[in-house]
Design a protein around this motif. Structure first.
Motif, PDB file in Angstrom:
ATOM      1  N   ILE A   1      -5.177   9.887 -11.365  1.00 18.22           N
ATOM      2  CA  ILE A   1      -4.886  10.162  -9.952  1.00 18.22           C
ATOM      3  C   ILE A   1      -5.017   8.879  -9.140  1.00 18.22           C
ATOM      4  CG2 ILE A   1      -5.548  11.526  -7.949  1.00 18.22           C
ATOM      5  CD1 ILE A   1      -4.391  13.221 -10.198  1.00 18.22           C
ATOM      6  N   LYS A   2      -6.048   8.099  -9.420  1.00 16.45           N
ATOM      7  CA  LYS A   2      -6.260   6.836  -8.717  1.00 16.45           C
ATOM      8  C   LYS A   2      -5.153   5.841  -9.042  1.00 16.45           C
ATOM      9  CE  LYS A   2      -9.712   3.255  -8.003  1.00 16.45           C
ATOM     10  NZ  LYS A   2     -11.053   2.781  -8.373  1.00 16.45           N
ATOM     11  N   ALA A   3      -4.749   5.769 -10.299  1.00 11.75           N
ATOM     12  CA  ALA A   3      -3.667   4.864 -10.703  1.00 11.75           C
ATOM     13  C   ALA A   3      -2.363   5.240 -10.014  1.00 11.75           C
ATOM     14  CB  ALA A   3      -3.501   4.886 -12.214  1.00 11.75           C
ATOM     15  N   LEU A   4      -2.104   6.533  -9.908  1.00 10.77           N
ATOM     16  CA  LEU A   4      -0.901   7.012  -9.234  1.00 10.77           C
ATOM     17  C   LEU A   4      -0.919   6.633  -7.757  1.00 10.77           C
ATOM     18  CD1 LEU A   4       1.656   8.916  -9.333  1.00 10.77           C
ATOM     19  CD2 LEU A   4       0.100  10.681  -8.556  1.00 10.77           C
ATOM     20  N   ALA A   5      -2.043   6.867  -7.084  1.00  9.43           N
ATOM     21  CA  ALA A   5      -2.156   6.572  -5.653  1.00  9.43           C
ATOM     22  C   ALA A   5      -2.001   5.078  -5.385  1.00  9.43           C
ATOM     23  CB  ALA A   5      -3.490   7.073  -5.122  1.00  9.43           C
ATOM     24  N   GLU A   6      -2.626   4.249  -6.200  1.00  9.97           N
ATOM     25  CA  GLU A   6      -2.505   2.803  -6.012  1.00  9.97           C
ATOM     26  C   GLU A   6      -1.076   2.334  -6.239  1.00  9.97           C
ATOM     27  OE1 GLU A   6      -5.473   1.247  -8.631  1.00  9.97           O
ATOM     28  OE2 GLU A   6      -7.099   1.637  -7.201  1.00  9.97           O
ATOM     29  N   SER A   7      -0.398   2.925  -7.202  1.00 13.02           N
ATOM     30  CA  SER A   7       0.996   2.573  -7.461  1.00 13.02           C
ATOM     31  C   SER A   7       1.891   2.977  -6.290  1.00 13.02           C
ATOM     32  CB  SER A   7       1.460   3.253  -8.739  1.00 13.02           C
ATOM     33  OG  SER A   7       2.811   3.002  -8.981  1.00 13.02           O
ATOM     34  N   LEU A   8       1.631   4.137  -5.698  1.00 15.73           N
ATOM     35  CA  LEU A   8       2.411   4.568  -4.537  1.00 15.73           C
ATOM     36  C   LEU A   8       2.204   3.618  -3.358  1.00 15.73           C
ATOM     37  CD1 LEU A   8       1.770   8.417  -4.690  1.00 15.73           C
ATOM     38  CD2 LEU A   8       3.957   7.288  -5.007  1.00 15.73           C
ATOM     39  N   ARG A   9       0.949   3.231  -3.126  1.00 18.37           N
ATOM     40  CA  ARG A   9       0.674   2.290  -2.024  1.00 18.37           C
ATOM     41  C   ARG A   9       1.334   0.943  -2.265  1.00 18.37           C
ATOM     42  NH1 ARG A   9      -4.968   4.147  -2.264  1.00 18.37           N
ATOM     43  NH2 ARG A   9      -5.271   5.549  -0.521  1.00 18.37           N
ATOM     44  N   LYS A  10       1.244   0.474  -3.488  1.00 15.37           N
ATOM     45  CA  LYS A  10       1.793  -0.826  -3.842  1.00 15.37           C
ATOM     46  C   LYS A  10       3.308  -0.883  -3.644  1.00 15.37           C
ATOM     47  CE  LYS A  10       2.174  -3.772  -7.913  1.00 15.37           C
ATOM     48  NZ  LYS A  10       1.887  -3.825  -9.352  1.00 15.37           N
TER      49      LYS A  10
END
Length: 116
Positions: free
Chosen positions: A102-111
């Motif tokens: 979930i954290k990896a997904l959120a960081e990828s979306l922000r990036k």
């Protein structure tokens, strides 16, 4: 019992988010042991605007690890959202902890250009 706690946590998180984010679209996450799917939902019309999933044919062919797959899905969803001119959203993680995939997904979306 564990499922009941998951549902309670989901409803509590979603209720808090909806009170403060009235004019934004919602990103929802659902995951299983092998797959993960993400949707951008318009709560006013109750419609899914954009979605991405690890069950899509192009993603299944790549044979990635779960966290790498989550990052790839984040990139794909962000790209599809910018095509629809969506940049401000809020992240509804449901009953899942902000950890791992979930954290990896959120960081990828922000990036890749989504603001939340």
């Amino acid at each position: 019992m564990k499922q009941d706690l998951h549902k309670k946590r989901t409803l509590r998180n979603r209720g808090k988010l909806k009170r403060f984010n009235v004019d934004r679209y919602r990103i929802t996450v659902s995951k299983s042991l092998k797959n993960i799917s993400v949707q951008i939902i318009d709560d006013k019309e109750n419609k899914t605007i954009v979605s991405a999933s690890s069950n899509e044919k192009k993603i299944r062919e790549n044979k990635l690890k779960k966290i790498e797959m989550s990052k790839m899905i984040g990139e794909i969803l962000a790209k599809r959202a910018t095509e629809k001119k969506i940049d401000k959203v809020y992240f509804d993680r449901g009953g899942y902890k902000y950890h791992g995939r979930i954290k990896a997904l959120a960081e990828s979306l922000r990036k890749n250009g989504l603001n939340f």
